[in-house]
Every structure is written in C-alpha cells, then in structure tokens.
Design an enzyme around this catalytic site. Structure first.
Site, PDB file in Angstrom:
ATOM      1  N   ARG A  35       0.817  -1.217   0.000  1.00 48.30           N
ATOM      2  CA  ARG A  35       0.000   0.000   0.000  1.00 48.30           C
ATOM      3  C   ARG A  35       0.850   1.266   0.000  1.00 48.30           C
ATOM      4  O   ARG A  35       0.416   2.299  -0.511  1.00 48.30           O
ATOM      5  CB  ARG A  35      -0.941   0.004   1.200  1.00 48.30           C
ATOM      6  CG  ARG A  35      -2.070  -0.978   1.001  1.00 48.30           C
ATOM      7  CD  ARG A  35      -3.145  -0.810   2.032  1.00 48.30           C
ATOM      8  NE  ARG A  35      -4.366  -1.443   1.569  1.00 48.30           N
ATOM      9  CZ  ARG A  35      -5.411  -1.686   2.337  1.00 48.30           C
ATOM     10  NH1 ARG A  35      -5.399  -1.337   3.604  1.00 48.30           N
ATOM     11  NH2 ARG A  35      -6.480  -2.261   1.843  1.00 48.30           N
ATOM     12  N   LYS A 188     -19.333 -15.625   1.676  1.00 49.57           N
ATOM     13  CA  LYS A 188     -20.732 -15.336   1.991  1.00 49.57           C
ATOM     14  C   LYS A 188     -21.510 -14.835   0.792  1.00 49.57           C
ATOM     15  O   LYS A 188     -21.108 -13.871   0.139  1.00 49.57           O
ATOM     16  CB  LYS A 188     -20.800 -14.299   3.115  1.00 49.57           C
ATOM     17  CG  LYS A 188     -20.400 -14.883   4.468  1.00 49.57           C
ATOM     18  CD  LYS A 188     -20.247 -13.806   5.514  1.00 49.57           C
ATOM     19  CE  LYS A 188     -21.594 -13.280   5.982  1.00 49.57           C
ATOM     20  NZ  LYS A 188     -21.412 -12.173   6.949  1.00 49.57           N
ATOM     21  N   GLY A 343      -9.850  -8.856  -0.927  1.00 49.60           N
ATOM     22  CA  GLY A 343      -8.602  -9.013  -0.190  1.00 49.60           C
ATOM     23  C   GLY A 343      -8.050 -10.428  -0.262  1.00 49.60           C
ATOM     24  O   GLY A 343      -6.854 -10.629  -0.527  1.00 49.60           O
ATOM     25  N   GLY A 366     -13.454  -4.001   0.202  1.00 49.55           N
ATOM     26  CA  GLY A 366     -14.827  -3.503   0.362  1.00 49.55           C
ATOM     27  C   GLY A 366     -15.187  -2.468  -0.692  1.00 49.55           C
ATOM     28  O   GLY A 366     -16.283  -2.487  -1.253  1.00 49.55           O
TER      29      GLY A 366
END
Ligand code: ADP
Ligand code: MG
Length: 387
Positions: A35, A188, A343, A366
């Site tokens: 990052r 999920k 991720g 996200g």
C-alpha cells in the site's frame, strides 16, 4: 473522469494527499508495504514538479481517544522515507517540510464522525486536496469528505492510484468488451449478492464458486450435505436464478465438488458429482467445474473476478482457485482485460505469483465490491471532473 493530480499545476503548492497506509503490522513491523509502494507515483509526481506533500492516513481501529502506540504510523514514516530515499517529517505540528506524514487520523474521534472542525484543522495550509485512498474511498470519514468540502474553491483531484482504480472498476466494467465473464466466489453469498444482481444483464456469464455456490445450489434444488449455506438468502438466490431465465446473462454453478467431513489440513477428501451426501461439505470446485470455468474464461475478452473458489488457505483446497487464477492469467496474455477485487482473492493471486499477469488487481476489498454493486462514493463525487 475525475481530474488527476498529474494534470494540475503543483509547483510551490502544498498538496494534502489522503492515502491508505493501513498496512498489515506485526509487533511494530510492517509485514507488507504494498500500500505504501502503490502511492509512490502520486507522491513523486508532486515532488518532481516542485510541490510539497502532507500525507493523511488511518491505521487499524484505535479507540479514537488519542495516541495508542500500537496504532502509531511511526513505522510507516520510517519505511516511506526509505522508499522515497528522502526524509519524511512525522509531526502534527510541522507545516514546512517537503514531505510530512500526520499521525493516525483515527486517534481523533472526529475522523470517523466526519467532524468539520477536525477537517478544517487538517486542511489548514493546504492548497490542493488529493484523494489517493481507494481502499477507504467508500467511507464518509472527515479526511475523505469533510476535508474536500471545507476546501471547496481549491483544486480537489484524484491521485494516480485512485484514477487507475476508477478507470478499471468504473469505466472498463461499464464498457467491457464481450464475451464478458464474471467469476464470483468467497465465503458469503450475502456479501456478493449485490454485485451479482448488478452484473445481471451486463455480463454474458457469471461463474459462481466458493461457499456462495451452495446457497444457489440449494435454491436450484440440489443436495449440498453440510456445505456452508445461508438459509436466509435462499429465496433471494432463487429470485436471481429466476431472473436469469429471461436475462442475457447466464449463471453457471459448480457441477462437482471437492468434499470433506471436517475443514482441516490433512482431512481425507473425495470428489462428488452433483449432490453432496449428508455429513460432507464442499470446500472447492471439482475438476469438471474447473474445466467448464476455464473454457468460459479462455473465450472471454473482459473478466472480473472476486472471491476464491474454495478454502484456498488449506493447500489441497487451493486447486480450484489456482486453476481459475491461471486460466485468467492465460486469457490476459491472449489480450483479455482482467480485473480482480477482494482481499483474499488478491492474497491468493500473490501466493500463486501471478500478480503481474492480471490487468488490474484492486487495492480495495470492500470498496471494489461496492463499485461492482454500482455504488458511487461521496469522496469521489466531490473531486473535480476532468476538463
Ligand atoms: P475476498 O476477500 O476475496 O472478497 P471472501 O472474503 O469473500 O473473499 O472469501 C474468502 C473466504 O472464503 C476464504 O477464507 C475461504 O476459505 C472461504 N471459502 C471459499 N470457499 C469456501 C467453501 N466452499 N466453504 C467455506 N469457506 C469457503
Ligand atoms: Mg475477504
């Protein structure tokens, strides 16, 4: 298109850059500085043209009640200075150094609440606002929304990393060349349902693997043993499968599975075609599914992938994810555009050493998923449009 930092005059100006330096740390040591490296182009672009930078970031989840050693950005300042081969001033009082990194924004509760007074303090002395924090761009925190708001009238631009993310996740996906294939997996179905619904009608084929496949398989009347199923999402999955009948998009579910009785390393496994017996759970796509998915991928011109095909953390169950990753890498060599988000998916790709083989790997888990869901972000909307 948003105005990019590269396109505006910065000489003699102080550019306030919101970055995402939320790096993984273990006992004060940065375990992955990707990052930091990803934001170097924006920082260097300003410095090389005679501008000065003040960097803002958060790190982890401190309480918001002041300094906490374990969440200090101090190790980041040291590492950044090494990467830039220049001194980085790590002080909240400094207003003059060439490169300044402020301490963790979340030490002040005003960051998360979007406090205007806090934003004014951050914006003080800045001539230009730049957002290069894609990983946090979906949040309405002070440094992302209130700061550009209080800086109205001054240039507010996108950093190079943010520009690149927006280009791929917005523009390329909206205008993707066909055949357009989306591959969705992961843990999920509730996390990915929004993206699936958004992609319906837009892409030609959605390949579904990972645990989310099992909720869809139950919805289509299949027996899945004790595989991970979200029972409160079965109706929604059935509704999506019904929509597909009249949509130009088709959904392909796994036809075979790697199954275990317990999810653990060394657990005996077997391949099940079609229904999964009681007491067994699917932990990866099977070889027939792998071949089907690879075929669709090989013919695609645009590929979007989010979510592993199985429990890839446990070695034998990484095969499906690895197979998909290699198929995408190969298609990309053959001129397909491949865009990857998530991720865990990004971690899997780097474990397979395929990072350089994808067109774009998003830095925001996200945030990239929300873009796939068709959401727009206030932090981005506030930036100047390209002229
Ligand atoms: P990403 O971070 O790329 O968006 P997710 O967080 O949605 O991906 O999903 C990753 C997780 O999904 C991994 O921890 C993986 O073990 C889990 N997973 C994938 N397939 C299965 C499965 N069949 N059963 C249980 N867990 C699964
Ligand atoms: Mg994840």
């Amino acid at each position: 298109m948003k105005q990019s930092i590269e396109e505006i005059e910065v000489a003699g100006k102080r550019v306030l850059i919101r970055v995402d330096f939320n790096v993984p740390m273990s006992q004060g040591v940065i375990t992955d500085d990707r990052r930091l490296r990803m934001t170097l182009p924006s920082i260097k672009s300003v410095l090389s043209r005679g501008g000065k930078v003040t960097l803002l970031s958060h790190l982890g989840r401190p309480a918001g009640e002041g300094f906490e050693e374990q969440f200090s950005l101090s190790p980041v300042a040291i590492r950044l200075s090494e990467l830039l081969e220049q001194p980085v001033s790590f002080s909240d009082e400094d207003t003059s150094s060439l490169i300044i990194l402020r301490e963790n924004l979340r030490f002040n509760a005003g960051e998360k609440t979007g406090n205007e007074e806090f934003a004014r303090a951050l914006a003080e002395g800045a001539d230009i606002y730049c957002n290069d924090a894609f990983g946090t761009a979906h949040r309405n925190h002070a440094s992302l929304v209130a700061v550009p708001q209080v800086m109205e009238g001054k240039p507010r631009v996108a950093g190079l990393l943010l520009s690149q993310e927006l280009h791929y996740l917005n523009h390329v996906i909206a205008h993707g060349e066909h055949p357009f294939v989306a591959i969705l997996g992961g843990a999920k179905v509730s996390d990915k349902m929004g993206a699936i619904e958004q992609l319906l009608g837009k892409v030609d084929t959605i390949l579904i693997g990972g645990a989310l496949a099992y909720t869809f398989l139950v919805a289509s009347g299949e027996e899945v043993g004790s595989s991970l199923v979200e029972s409160n999402r079965i109706d929604e999955a059935r509704r999506v499968l019904d929509l597909v009948v009249t949509s130009k998009t088709s959904i392909v579910l796994p036809s075979d599975h790697i199954c275990v009785q317990t999810i653990e390393s060394g657990a005996p496994f077997q391949i099940e075609n079609g229904s999964i017996p009681d007491g067994w759970m699917g932990v990866d796509i099977g070889p027939e599914t792998m071949a089907t998915f690879s075929h669709f991928i090989s013919e695609a011109k645009t590929i979007v992938w989010n979510g592993p095909m199985g429990v890839f953390e446990i070695e034998p169950f990484e095969i499906g994810t690895k197979g998909v990753a290699f198929a995408i890498a190969k298609a990309t060599v053959n001129s397909a555009i491949s865009i990857v988000g998530g991720g865990d998916t990004a971690a899997a790709i780097s474990a397979f050493e395929l990072e350089g083989k994808m067109t774009h790997i998003s830095t925001g888990g996200g945030a990239s998923l929300q873009m796939l869901e068709g959401k727009t972000f206030s932090s981005v909307n506030l930036l100047d449009d390209a002229v």
